[in-house]
Design a protein around this motif. Structure first.
Motif, PDB file in Angstrom:
ATOM      1  N   GLY A 246       0.811  -1.221   0.000  1.00 31.57           N
ATOM      2  CA  GLY A 246       0.000   0.000   0.000  1.00 31.57           C
ATOM      3  C   GLY A 246       0.840   1.264   0.000  1.00 31.57           C
ATOM      4  O   GLY A 246       0.472   2.282  -0.587  1.00 31.57           O
ATOM      5  N   ILE A 247       1.995   1.209   0.633  1.00 31.23           N
ATOM      6  CA  ILE A 247       2.827   2.413   0.710  1.00 31.23           C
ATOM      7  C   ILE A 247       3.416   2.740  -0.669  1.00 31.23           C
ATOM      8  O   ILE A 247       3.458   3.900  -1.077  1.00 31.23           O
ATOM      9  CB  ILE A 247       3.951   2.235   1.762  1.00 31.23           C
ATOM     10  N   ALA A 248       3.801   1.710  -1.420  1.00 29.44           N
ATOM     11  CA  ALA A 248       4.306   1.966  -2.778  1.00 29.44           C
ATOM     12  C   ALA A 248       3.215   2.630  -3.612  1.00 29.44           C
ATOM     13  O   ALA A 248       3.486   3.520  -4.418  1.00 29.44           O
ATOM     14  CB  ALA A 248       4.755   0.658  -3.419  1.00 29.44           C
ATOM     15  N   VAL A 249       1.957   2.245  -3.377  1.00 30.26           N
ATOM     16  CA  VAL A 249       0.828   2.825  -4.127  1.00 30.26           C
ATOM     17  C   VAL A 249       0.697   4.307  -3.782  1.00 30.26           C
ATOM     18  O   VAL A 249       0.685   5.169  -4.650  1.00 30.26           O
ATOM     19  CB  VAL A 249      -0.498   2.098  -3.793  1.00 30.26           C
ATOM     20  N   ILE A 250       0.634   4.628  -2.487  1.00 31.21           N
ATOM     21  CA  ILE A 250       0.440   6.037  -2.118  1.00 31.21           C
ATOM     22  C   ILE A 250       1.648   6.885  -2.505  1.00 31.21           C
ATOM     23  O   ILE A 250       1.499   8.050  -2.882  1.00 31.21           O
ATOM     24  CB  ILE A 250       0.117   6.200  -0.607  1.00 31.21           C
ATOM     25  N   MET A 251       2.839   6.291  -2.502  1.00 27.71           N
ATOM     26  CA  MET A 251       4.018   7.079  -2.889  1.00 27.71           C
ATOM     27  C   MET A 251       3.966   7.451  -4.364  1.00 27.71           C
ATOM     28  O   MET A 251       4.538   8.445  -4.791  1.00 27.71           O
ATOM     29  CB  MET A 251       5.308   6.304  -2.578  1.00 27.71           C
ATOM     30  N   GLU A 252       3.237   6.620  -5.169  1.00 28.90           N
ATOM     31  CA  GLU A 252       3.066   6.976  -6.581  1.00 28.90           C
ATOM     32  C   GLU A 252       2.278   8.288  -6.695  1.00 28.90           C
ATOM     33  O   GLU A 252       2.421   9.050  -7.628  1.00 28.90           O
ATOM     34  CB  GLU A 252       2.284   5.875  -7.316  1.00 28.90           C
TER      35      GLU A 252
ATOM     36  N   GLU B 102     -12.805  14.881  -4.847  1.00 29.14           N
ATOM     37  CA  GLU B 102     -13.261  14.013  -3.745  1.00 29.14           C
ATOM     38  C   GLU B 102     -12.167  12.975  -3.432  1.00 29.14           C
ATOM     39  O   GLU B 102     -11.862  12.697  -2.284  1.00 29.14           O
ATOM     40  CB  GLU B 102     -14.546  13.306  -4.178  1.00 29.14           C
ATOM     41  N   PHE B 103     -11.557  12.459  -4.511  1.00 27.93           N
ATOM     42  CA  PHE B 103     -10.466  11.487  -4.359  1.00 27.93           C
ATOM     43  C   PHE B 103      -9.308  12.133  -3.582  1.00 27.93           C
ATOM     44  O   PHE B 103      -8.748  11.536  -2.662  1.00 27.93           O
ATOM     45  CB  PHE B 103     -10.008  11.016  -5.739  1.00 27.93           C
ATOM     46  N   GLY B 104      -9.009  13.390  -3.927  1.00 28.84           N
ATOM     47  CA  GLY B 104      -7.953  14.139  -3.241  1.00 28.84           C
ATOM     48  C   GLY B 104      -8.275  14.313  -1.771  1.00 28.84           C
ATOM     49  O   GLY B 104      -7.407  14.177  -0.898  1.00 28.84           O
TER      50      GLY B 104
ATOM     51  N   GLY C 212      -3.258   3.400   0.624  1.00 32.57           N
ATOM     52  CA  GLY C 212      -2.742   2.756  -0.579  1.00 32.57           C
ATOM     53  C   GLY C 212      -3.452   1.456  -0.881  1.00 32.57           C
ATOM     54  O   GLY C 212      -3.820   1.163  -2.016  1.00 32.57           O
ATOM     55  N   ASP C 213      -3.686   0.685   0.192  1.00 29.02           N
ATOM     56  CA  ASP C 213      -4.372  -0.598   0.032  1.00 29.02           C
ATOM     57  C   ASP C 213      -5.791  -0.407  -0.485  1.00 29.02           C
ATOM     58  O   ASP C 213      -6.244  -1.101  -1.388  1.00 29.02           O
ATOM     59  CB  ASP C 213      -4.416  -1.278   1.416  1.00 29.02           C
ATOM     60  N   GLU C 214      -6.485   0.570   0.084  1.00 34.58           N
ATOM     61  CA  GLU C 214      -7.891   0.818  -0.270  1.00 34.58           C
ATOM     62  C   GLU C 214      -8.036   1.386  -1.676  1.00 34.58           C
ATOM     63  O   GLU C 214      -9.083   1.247  -2.296  1.00 34.58           O
ATOM     64  CB  GLU C 214      -8.525   1.786   0.743  1.00 34.58           C
TER      65      GLU C 214
ATOM     66  N   LEU D 149      -7.688   1.807  -8.189  1.00 33.98           N
ATOM     67  CA  LEU D 149      -7.923   3.133  -8.772  1.00 33.98           C
ATOM     68  C   LEU D 149      -6.607   3.767  -9.224  1.00 33.98           C
ATOM     69  O   LEU D 149      -6.488   4.285 -10.333  1.00 33.98           O
ATOM     70  CB  LEU D 149      -8.555   4.012  -7.684  1.00 33.98           C
ATOM     71  N   VAL D 150      -5.574   3.671  -8.385  1.00 31.35           N
ATOM     72  CA  VAL D 150      -4.289   4.305  -8.717  1.00 31.35           C
ATOM     73  C   VAL D 150      -3.644   3.584  -9.904  1.00 31.35           C
ATOM     74  O   VAL D 150      -3.146   4.232 -10.828  1.00 31.35           O
ATOM     75  CB  VAL D 150      -3.338   4.313  -7.490  1.00 31.35           C
TER      76      VAL D 150
END
Lengths: 114, 114
Positions: A13-19, A86-88, B102-104, B108-109
């Motif tokens: 999940g962290i790799a996803v949010i870091m994108e 909303e996503f932001g 990130g997981d959730e 989408l990402v």
């Protein structure tokens, strides 16, 4: 469209949010826009260490990732403002927890950087 | 010692935390070390997109910022393990909220990156 190669490993999940917030100024921009600073000039003033080019690039990426939306007003000179989507807004709990940690540990981090 | 120029503007909490977790892999490394992956080889395996050089550099910075501590065991071949410090553990609520977001939002990402 955003041409970056998709990193193979996005199961963490962290790799996803870091994108999405990985750029140095993106979390600050999200925080600033949410607190009402909408125009590029205001965002630059709030983040003087960032060059205008880097801020514009990171705003563009935030827009492509649907985190912010850009409104251009048909005026002369044209006026541009940024708003969180909303996503932001779903990122605000994370960004607020980052802001809180930074605020609480500011002196300690500044000492460590010296 | 860490020679980076101290950015002038550290009054925003997010700019402070980005000094500590701003590197692309640092949040992942903190999360991995907390879940028991301690050795450089294990951390590399968990983050295959990162080069060993970048991981070592970011581990070094995390160590200089007192987020992690490195233990070298006097064995042949020498064994190295990383542990979170107490200061490093104070980041866990932030890192966990990043992991959760990130997981959730993974699907989408990934769609947005295509």
């Amino acid at each position: 469209m955003y041409e970056r190669k998709i990193p193979k490993k996005l199961d963490c999940g962290i790799a996803v949010i870091m994108e999405v917030i990985g750029g140095k100024w993106k979390s600050c921009l999200i925080y600033n826009i949410n607190s009402g600073l909408r125009r590029p000039g205001e965002l630059q003033k709030q983040n003087p260490d960032a060059s205008r080019r880097v801020l514009n690039q990171q705003l563009k990426e935030l827009e492509e990732h649907k985190i912010v939306r850009r409104v251009i007003y048909a005026e002369l000179p044209p006026r541009v403002e940024y708003f969180l989507t909303e996503f932001g807004e779903s990122l605000l709990p994370v960004v607020r927890s980052m802001e809180k940690w930074g605020d609480e540990n500011k002196e300690l981090v500044i000492d460590l950087l010296e």
